[in-house]
Design an enzyme around this catalytic site. Structure first.
Site, PDB file in Angstrom:
ATOM      1  N   LYS A  66       0.809  -1.228   0.000  1.00 45.07           N
ATOM      2  CA  LYS A  66       0.000   0.000   0.000  1.00 45.07           C
ATOM      3  C   LYS A  66       0.841   1.277   0.000  1.00 45.07           C
ATOM      4  O   LYS A  66       0.445   2.279  -0.587  1.00 45.07           O
ATOM      5  CB  LYS A  66      -0.966   0.008   1.195  1.00 45.07           C
ATOM      6  N   ASP A 102     -10.120   2.455   2.559  1.00 48.81           N
ATOM      7  CA  ASP A 102     -10.195   1.680   3.808  1.00 48.81           C
ATOM      8  C   ASP A 102     -10.952   2.432   4.907  1.00 48.81           C
ATOM      9  O   ASP A 102     -11.812   1.871   5.588  1.00 48.81           O
ATOM     10  CB  ASP A 102      -8.789   1.344   4.320  1.00 48.81           C
TER      11      ASP A 102
END
Ligand code: ATR
Length: 265
Positions: A66, A102
Site C-alpha cells: 500500500k 479503507d
C-alpha cells in the site's frame, strides 16, 4: 468487451476481493473480470505496469504494497494523502490515480451496517501502523469527542496523534479511561496475542471492532468477556471494495447480500 481489474498483494491466494467484486459485478450487471495477481516483494511496479499495459483499468492493493502504491500513483486523493497509503488505483489514459477507501469502508460499516453513531463518541484506536493510519481522518470527520491512539511503541502513537490533532500514547497512558468504540488495528493477533488493554477501556455498551476477519481474535475474546459487543472486519472489507467499485464503475453495489455471501463462504 470485458473490463479488467485486479487485486495485487503478497500473499494473495487467500484474498476475498475477487469473490466480492465478482458478486458486485453480477448484482449490478457490469461486465468485468477481477483477478488476484501475486506480485514479487521487489516487483510490485513491474506487475502494475504489465497489467496496465495489457488493458487493466484499475487495481486494489493489499499487504505489503500500500505504501509503494502511494509512491507509484501520479495523483492522489486527499484521503490517500492523509493515510500515506493507497489501496485503490485507477488507471487513466495518461495517469495513475491513487485513492484509499479503507477508512471510508470502516466508517460505512460502523455507521451504516452496525448502526453506530460516531459524533460525540469516545474512540480508542489500537495500533499505529498502516492499518491504523488509514482510518484516522475518516473517523475524525465524524466529529467524535475523542480519538485516542494507543500503541506498543508510544512514540509512534504520539507522532500520529500530533499529526492529526488527537490524543495518543502507550498502553500505560490510558489510565482508567473508558471508550464507546475500541478499534483494533494492530498486528498483535498475528502473533496470537492481544493488546494489553485494561478491562475498563470498554464502556458499558461499547462496540469492540477488530479490523481482522475470519476468526475470533484474542482481542475479540477479551472484549466479549468485558461485556462489549464485538464485530470483525468483514464489513469493512466489503465496504472498502464497494467504494472502489463505485470509483471504477460509477455504480454503488448493495453490500448487505455480498457480506452475507462472503460470511457464508
Ligand atoms: P499494518 O500496516 O498492518 O498496520 P505495521 O505497519 O507493521 O502493520 O504495524 C503493525 C502495528 O501492530 C503496529 O502498531 C505495531 O506496534 P509497534 O509500533 O510497537 O511495532 C502493532 N503490533 C504488532 N505486534 C504487536 C503485539 N504483539 N502487541 C501489540 N501491538 C503489536
Amino acid at each position: 468487451m470485458t473490463d479488467h481489474y485486479a487485486v495485487l498483494g503478497n500473499p494473495i491466494a487467500h484474498s476475498k476481493s475477487p469473490a466480492i467484486h465478482g458478486a458486485f459485478a453480477r448484482q449490478t450487471g457490469q461486465d468485468i473480470l477481477y483477478s488476484p495477481l501475486l506480485a514479487p516483494r521487489d516487483g510490485f511496479r513491474e506487475v502494475v505496469d504489465a497489467f496496465r499495459a495489457g488493458g487493466g483499468l484499475g487495481a486494489n492493493v493489499t499487504v505489503p504494497f500500500k505504501e509503494e502504491a502511494f509512491l507509484l500513483a501520479h495523483q492522489r486523493t486527499p484521503r490517500a494523502e492523509a493515510a500515506g497509503a493507497v489501496n485503490t488505483l485507477v488507471f487513466e489514459p495518461h495517469a495513475i490515480v491513487g485513492d484509499n477507501t479503507d477508512g471510508v469502508g470502516l466508517v460505512r460499516d460502523l455507521m451504516g451496517n452496525l448502526g453506530l453513531e460516531l459524533a460525540g463518541r469516545r474512540i480508542l484506536l489500537v495500533g499505529a501502523g498502516g492499518a491504523a493510519k488509514g482510518v484516522i481522518l475518516p473517523l475524525l470527520e465524524q466529529q467524535p469527542e475523542t480519538v485516542f491512539i494507543v500503541n506498543r511503541t508510544p512514540e509512534k502513537a504520539t507522532a500520529l496523534a500530533d499529526r492529526f490533532g488527537c490524543r495518543g500514547g502507550g498502553f500505560g497512558a490510558l489510565s482508567g479511561e473508558g471508550f464507546d468504540l475500541v478499534i483494533h488495528a494492530s498486528a498483535a493477533s498475528l502473533a496470537g496475542e492481544r493488546p494489553p488493554l485494561d478491562d475498563a477501556v470498554f464502556n458499558p455498551g461499547c462496540l469492540a471492532y477488530d479490523m481482522m476477519y475470519g476468526r475470533e481474535t484474542p482481542f475479540m475474546a477479551h472484549a466479549r468477556a468485558c461485556g462489549a459487543t464485538v464485530a470483525d472486519g468483514l464489513g469493512m472489507l466489503v465496504e472498502q471494495a464497494a467504494e472502489a467499485f463505485l470509483l471504477w464503475r460509477g455504480v454503488r453495489p448493495d453490500t448487505r447480500p455480498v457480506m452475507d455471501l462472503i460470511r457464508a463462504a
